[in-house]
Design an enzyme around this catalytic site. Structure first.
Site, PDB file in Angstrom:
ATOM      1  N   VAL A  17       0.829  -1.212   0.000  1.00 22.30           N
ATOM      2  CA  VAL A  17       0.000   0.000   0.000  1.00 22.30           C
ATOM      3  C   VAL A  17       0.867   1.269   0.000  1.00 22.30           C
ATOM      4  O   VAL A  17       0.649   2.192  -0.797  1.00 22.30           O
ATOM      5  CB  VAL A  17      -0.976   0.009   1.209  1.00 22.30           C
ATOM      6  CG1 VAL A  17      -1.901   1.216   1.133  1.00 22.30           C
ATOM      7  CG2 VAL A  17      -1.788  -1.278   1.263  1.00 22.30           C
ATOM      8  N   LYS A 109      -7.544  -1.767   9.184  1.00 25.25           N
ATOM      9  CA  LYS A 109      -8.857  -2.122   9.753  1.00 25.25           C
ATOM     10  C   LYS A 109      -8.740  -2.839  11.089  1.00 25.25           C
ATOM     11  O   LYS A 109      -9.629  -2.722  11.938  1.00 25.25           O
ATOM     12  CB  LYS A 109      -9.668  -2.950   8.762  1.00 25.25           C
ATOM     13  CG  LYS A 109      -8.988  -4.164   8.179  1.00 25.25           C
ATOM     14  CD  LYS A 109      -8.183  -3.824   6.961  1.00 25.25           C
ATOM     15  CE  LYS A 109      -7.263  -4.945   6.564  1.00 25.25           C
ATOM     16  NZ  LYS A 109      -7.038  -5.055   5.159  1.00 25.25           N
ATOM     17  N   GLU A 133     -10.515   5.372   4.487  1.00 24.43           N
ATOM     18  CA  GLU A 133     -11.273   4.810   3.358  1.00 24.43           C
ATOM     19  C   GLU A 133     -10.704   3.469   2.890  1.00 24.43           C
ATOM     20  O   GLU A 133     -11.453   2.554   2.513  1.00 24.43           O
ATOM     21  CB  GLU A 133     -11.280   5.820   2.195  1.00 24.43           C
ATOM     22  CG  GLU A 133     -12.151   5.449   1.036  1.00 24.43           C
ATOM     23  CD  GLU A 133     -13.626   5.327   1.398  1.00 24.43           C
ATOM     24  OE1 GLU A 133     -14.070   4.181   1.527  1.00 24.43           O
ATOM     25  OE2 GLU A 133     -14.318   6.353   1.544  1.00 24.43           O
ATOM     26  N   ILE A 140     -13.103   0.642  -3.106  1.00 24.59           N
ATOM     27  CA  ILE A 140     -14.508   1.104  -3.130  1.00 24.59           C
ATOM     28  C   ILE A 140     -14.670   2.232  -2.101  1.00 24.59           C
ATOM     29  O   ILE A 140     -14.334   2.039  -0.928  1.00 24.59           O
ATOM     30  CB  ILE A 140     -15.486  -0.037  -2.761  1.00 24.59           C
ATOM     31  CG1 ILE A 140     -15.293  -1.248  -3.669  1.00 24.59           C
ATOM     32  CG2 ILE A 140     -16.926   0.465  -2.803  1.00 24.59           C
ATOM     33  CD1 ILE A 140     -16.150  -2.457  -3.278  1.00 24.59           C
ATOM     34  N   ASP A 205     -10.434 -10.656   9.166  1.00 19.07           N
ATOM     35  CA  ASP A 205     -10.302  -9.401   8.408  1.00 19.07           C
ATOM     36  C   ASP A 205     -11.691  -8.882   7.982  1.00 19.07           C
ATOM     37  O   ASP A 205     -11.981  -7.693   8.088  1.00 19.07           O
ATOM     38  CB  ASP A 205      -9.409  -9.629   7.184  1.00 19.07           C
ATOM     39  CG  ASP A 205      -9.253  -8.374   6.347  1.00 19.07           C
ATOM     40  OD1 ASP A 205      -8.551  -7.450   6.783  1.00 19.07           O
ATOM     41  OD2 ASP A 205      -9.872  -8.310   5.261  1.00 19.07           O
ATOM     42  N   LYS A 209     -13.562  -5.305   9.185  1.00 30.80           N
ATOM     43  CA  LYS A 209     -14.203  -4.333   8.279  1.00 30.80           C
ATOM     44  C   LYS A 209     -15.685  -4.181   8.613  1.00 30.80           C
ATOM     45  O   LYS A 209     -16.234  -3.075   8.574  1.00 30.80           O
ATOM     46  CB  LYS A 209     -14.015  -4.785   6.831  1.00 30.80           C
ATOM     47  CG  LYS A 209     -12.559  -4.741   6.391  1.00 30.80           C
ATOM     48  CD  LYS A 209     -12.335  -5.550   5.134  1.00 30.80           C
ATOM     49  CE  LYS A 209     -10.897  -5.472   4.654  1.00 30.80           C
ATOM     50  NZ  LYS A 209     -10.581  -6.460   3.622  1.00 30.80           N
TER      51      LYS A 209
HETATM   52  P1  NDP Z   1       3.049  -4.924   3.700  1.00 32.26           P
HETATM   53  O1  NDP Z   1       3.433  -6.075   4.579  1.00 32.26           O
HETATM   54  O2  NDP Z   1       3.217  -5.049   2.249  1.00 32.26           O
HETATM   55  O3  NDP Z   1       3.840  -3.618   4.174  1.00 32.26           O
HETATM   56  C1  NDP Z   1       4.011  -3.292   5.511  1.00 32.26           C
HETATM   57  C2  NDP Z   1       5.065  -2.221   5.578  1.00 32.26           C
HETATM   58  O4  NDP Z   1       5.217  -1.835   6.948  1.00 32.26           O
HETATM   59  C3  NDP Z   1       6.441  -2.662   5.081  1.00 32.26           C
HETATM   60  O5  NDP Z   1       6.961  -1.691   4.236  1.00 32.26           O
HETATM   61  C4  NDP Z   1       7.284  -2.765   6.340  1.00 32.26           C
HETATM   62  O6  NDP Z   1       8.628  -2.382   6.174  1.00 32.26           O
HETATM   63  C5  NDP Z   1       6.600  -1.733   7.223  1.00 32.26           C
HETATM   64  N1  NDP Z   1       6.816  -1.974   8.641  1.00 32.26           N
HETATM   65  C6  NDP Z   1       6.623  -3.104   9.337  1.00 32.26           C
HETATM   66  N2  NDP Z   1       6.954  -2.914  10.624  1.00 32.26           N
HETATM   67  C7  NDP Z   1       7.381  -1.639  10.725  1.00 32.26           C
HETATM   68  C8  NDP Z   1       7.884  -0.836  11.774  1.00 32.26           C
HETATM   69  N3  NDP Z   1       7.986  -1.343  13.009  1.00 32.26           N
HETATM   70  N4  NDP Z   1       8.238   0.433  11.521  1.00 32.26           N
HETATM   71  C9  NDP Z   1       8.125   0.942  10.272  1.00 32.26           C
HETATM   72  N5  NDP Z   1       7.665   0.237   9.226  1.00 32.26           N
HETATM   73  C10 NDP Z   1       7.303  -1.029   9.458  1.00 32.26           C
HETATM   74  O7  NDP Z   1       1.535  -4.571   4.093  1.00 32.26           O
HETATM   75  P2  NDP Z   1       0.447  -3.890   3.172  1.00 32.26           P
HETATM   76  O8  NDP Z   1       1.003  -2.732   2.476  1.00 32.26           O
HETATM   77  O9  NDP Z   1      -0.245  -4.946   2.403  1.00 32.26           O
HETATM   78  O10 NDP Z   1      -0.609  -3.415   4.291  1.00 32.26           O
HETATM   79  C11 NDP Z   1      -0.425  -2.249   5.044  1.00 32.26           C
HETATM   80  C12 NDP Z   1      -1.715  -1.935   5.766  1.00 32.26           C
HETATM   81  O11 NDP Z   1      -2.754  -1.762   4.813  1.00 32.26           O
HETATM   82  C13 NDP Z   1      -2.221  -3.033   6.706  1.00 32.26           C
HETATM   83  O12 NDP Z   1      -2.904  -2.445   7.779  1.00 32.26           O
HETATM   84  C14 NDP Z   1      -3.214  -3.795   5.836  1.00 32.26           C
HETATM   85  O13 NDP Z   1      -4.192  -4.472   6.586  1.00 32.26           O
HETATM   86  C15 NDP Z   1      -3.825  -2.649   5.074  1.00 32.26           C
HETATM   87  N6  NDP Z   1      -4.463  -2.988   3.824  1.00 32.26           N
HETATM   88  C16 NDP Z   1      -3.788  -3.727   2.878  1.00 32.26           C
HETATM   89  C17 NDP Z   1      -4.380  -4.001   1.687  1.00 32.26           C
HETATM   90  C18 NDP Z   1      -3.708  -4.801   0.631  1.00 32.26           C
HETATM   91  O14 NDP Z   1      -4.353  -5.107  -0.390  1.00 32.26           O
HETATM   92  N7  NDP Z   1      -2.450  -5.166   0.784  1.00 32.26           N
HETATM   93  C19 NDP Z   1      -5.737  -3.510   1.373  1.00 32.26           C
HETATM   94  C20 NDP Z   1      -6.342  -2.727   2.424  1.00 32.26           C
HETATM   95  C21 NDP Z   1      -5.717  -2.492   3.590  1.00 32.26           C
HETATM   96  P3  NDP Z   1       9.661  -3.208   5.243  1.00 32.26           P
HETATM   97  O15 NDP Z   1       9.128  -3.101   3.860  1.00 32.26           O
HETATM   98  O16 NDP Z   1      10.950  -2.486   5.399  1.00 32.26           O
HETATM   99  O17 NDP Z   1       9.653  -4.603   5.762  1.00 32.26           O
HETATM  100  N1  HSE Z   2      -6.250  -8.868   2.987  1.00 29.12           N
HETATM  101  C1  HSE Z   2      -7.295  -7.982   2.631  1.00 29.12           C
HETATM  102  C2  HSE Z   2      -8.181  -8.635   1.597  1.00 29.12           C
HETATM  103  C3  HSE Z   2      -6.721  -6.702   2.077  1.00 29.12           C
HETATM  104  O1  HSE Z   2      -7.776  -9.647   1.027  1.00 29.12           O
HETATM  105  O2  HSE Z   2      -9.285  -8.145   1.368  1.00 29.12           O
HETATM  106  C4  HSE Z   2      -7.759  -5.661   1.803  1.00 29.12           C
HETATM  107  O3  HSE Z   2      -8.297  -5.172   2.985  1.00 29.12           O
END
Ligand code: NDP
Ligand code: HSE
Length: 432
Positions: A17, A109, A133, A140, A205, A209
């Site tokens: 994200v 979430k 959002e 969405i 999850d 939501k």
């Molecule tokens: P990722 O695992 O891809 O990314 C998580 C990021 O957080 C990584 O860049 C990681 O760093 C960083 N991180 C972890 N621990 C720490 C810390 N202690 N300090 C600073 N940075 C840290 O997760 P997503 O991007 O998939 O998800 C992020 C959020 O968005 C979550 O809450 C998830 O539920 C939500 N979300 C995700 C969706 C999706 O489709 N993926 C959709 C909707 C919501 P590093 O890269 O260096 O390891």
């Molecule tokens: N893990 C979640 C999903 C990401 O598959 O819908 C979006 O919230």
């Protein structure tokens, strides 16, 4: 915060994200300037590993190993929490930022489902936005729809497919006959799944939501602990095939409903008629249906997970902040939030698909029928799969409307039969 010329953004979390947000802001800097009248500028970032290639340049941005320090940077007006997890650094970061009167945008979430009300209170106290959002149904704009678009309605029900990973798995199982584990791995590679994918497949999850949607729909404090949760681990290829024979498709739904008893919040696999809109929402797509007293039923469909759709929702929140468009976090100010009683799943009334594994002996079907009769459950149809004197066979049946507690008692009695081989399973049939 002075948002007249420049909005200075700190991004904590640079995974699926976070990197997606950087890409949108780089790609659409001019479009976003035209729309907001300000420049959206990323000034600082935080992750675990500074040397990781994220497919996007971090040149010129201040790096923080400790995400909480990013919130304290005077060159950051808006903090994006894109790390994840309901506790620890994600929560500390949000609390710090809000307490320092900085707006927070999060996709988390889990955090909002557990601590949403207290964080909203903090945001309200410090007169800043807590925007989320992206936390529900990915791309969405359902938060905006419920909070703003449907503000003139009393909502009676909100439900939908809220987890892209599960919908992807169920669609692939149905279309390719593939195996659960390998399809889940594909969903992980595509960036859909949570860091701990059991949150996806076990329904947690979706429940996170749903708890957020319930608060938005009914003006109640976020109440994750009242959500009844079942995931998709026990859904078999045979169930999917049987569903098709009965004219249904299996979807993991989150349903929140106002009943005479209180608010019902439940997450479980459902059989839905193949000719309904929701049955035809496939792969990573999510769908949300919200029923309002004046608008009637409204349906929202889009990609529920993955880099682009989720980052799109995060950027929409940043735009609202840049334009100083503000709303109470969950639609009503904290003092207007009203806790409502919880309606128990045991009182739920609906039709049920039941799958039994029994020895094929004379009298088994009669015994099964007797149990259902004694619980006042009427059977609509019944199919036996296979014919074997010595081996177990599958018996699948569909009931007419019955009370959940009665169905649970019936299944428990059948499990204790001498000719029962496995724990009976059921999937609720929902009429939408
Ligand atoms: P990722 O695992 O891809 O990314 C998580 C990021 O957080 C990584 O860049 C990681 O760093 C960083 N991180 C972890 N621990 C720490 C810390 N202690 N300090 C600073 N940075 C840290 O997760 P997503 O991007 O998939 O998800 C992020 C959020 O968005 C979550 O809450 C998830 O539920 C939500 N979300 C995700 C969706 C999706 O489709 N993926 C959709 C909707 C919501 P590093 O890269 O260096 O390891
Ligand atoms: N893990 C979640 C999903 C990401 O598959 O819908 C979006 O919230």
């Amino acid at each position: 915060m002075n948002v007249t010329n420049k909005v200075k953004i700190g991004v904590a979390g640079l995974g699926t994200v976070g990197a997606g947000v950087l890409k949108i802001i780089n790609t659409h800097s001019e479009l976003l300037r035209a729309r907001t009248g300000t420049t959206l500028e990323i000034t600082a970032v935080s992750g675990r590993n500074q040397n990781k290639d994220r497919g996007v340049s971090l040149e010129g941005l201040t790096w923080y190993d400790n995400a909480v320090d990013l919130a304290k940077d005077p060159d950051v007006d808006v903090v994006l929490e894109l790390i994840g997890g309901s506790e620890g650094v994600a929560k500390d970061l949000c609390v710090t930022a809000l307490s320092m009167e900085k707006h927070v945008v999060t996709a988390n979430k889990a955090l909002l489902a557990i601590h949403g009300t207290e964080l909203a209170e903090l945001a309200e106290k410090h007169n800043v936005s807590l925007a989320y959002e992206a936390a529900v149904a990915g791309g969405i704009p359902i938060v905006k729809a419920l909070r703003e678009g449907l503000a003139g309605n009393a909502i009676s029900r909100v439900y939908g497919i809220l987890n892209g990973t599960c919908n992807y798995i169920l669609t692939e199982m149905e279309e390719t006959g593939g195996e659960f584990g390998s399809i889940l791995q594909d969903a992980q590679k595509l960036g859909y799944a949570e860091a701990d994918p059991s949150f996806d497949v076990d329904g947690v999850d979706t429940a996170h939501k749903l708890a957020i949607l319930t608060s938005l729909a009914f003006g109640t404090p976020v109440d994750f602990n009242s959500v009844y949760i079942e995931g998709i681990r026990n859904v078999t290829a045979a169930d999917i095939a049987a569903a098709e024979e009965f004219g249904y498709r299996i979807k993991l739904l989150g349903v929140s409903r106002r009943t005479a008893e209180g608010i019902e919040q439940r997450v479980h696999p459902c059989m839905v008629c193949t000719d309904t809109a929701i049955a035809n929402v496939s792969n990573v797509f999510n769908a949300v249906v919200a029923d309002g007293d004046f608008v009637d039923s409204t349906v929202y469909v889009g990609r529920g997970a993955g880099e682009g759709p989720t980052a799109s929702a995060v950027v929409a929140d940043i735009v609202d902040i840049a334009m100083d468009r503000r709303c109470p976090t969950f639609g009503v100010p904290i003092k207007e939030m009203t806790p409502l009683p919880t309606a128990s799943i045991e009182n739920h009334v609906g039709c049920y698909y039941v799958c039994l594994t029994v020895y094929d002996r004379p009298g088994v079907i009669a015994d099964v029928s007797a149990v259902f009769r004694d619980e006042d459950i009427s059977i609509e149809s019944l199919l036996q799969r296979g014919r074997s004197e010595s081996e177990a066979v599958s018996v699948v049946l569909v009931t007419h409307e019955a009370q959940e507690a009665a169905v649970a008692r019936a299944l428990s009695k059948i499990e204790n039969f001498a000719h029962s081989v496995a724990t009976p399973r059921m999937i609720r049939i929902v009429s939408l």
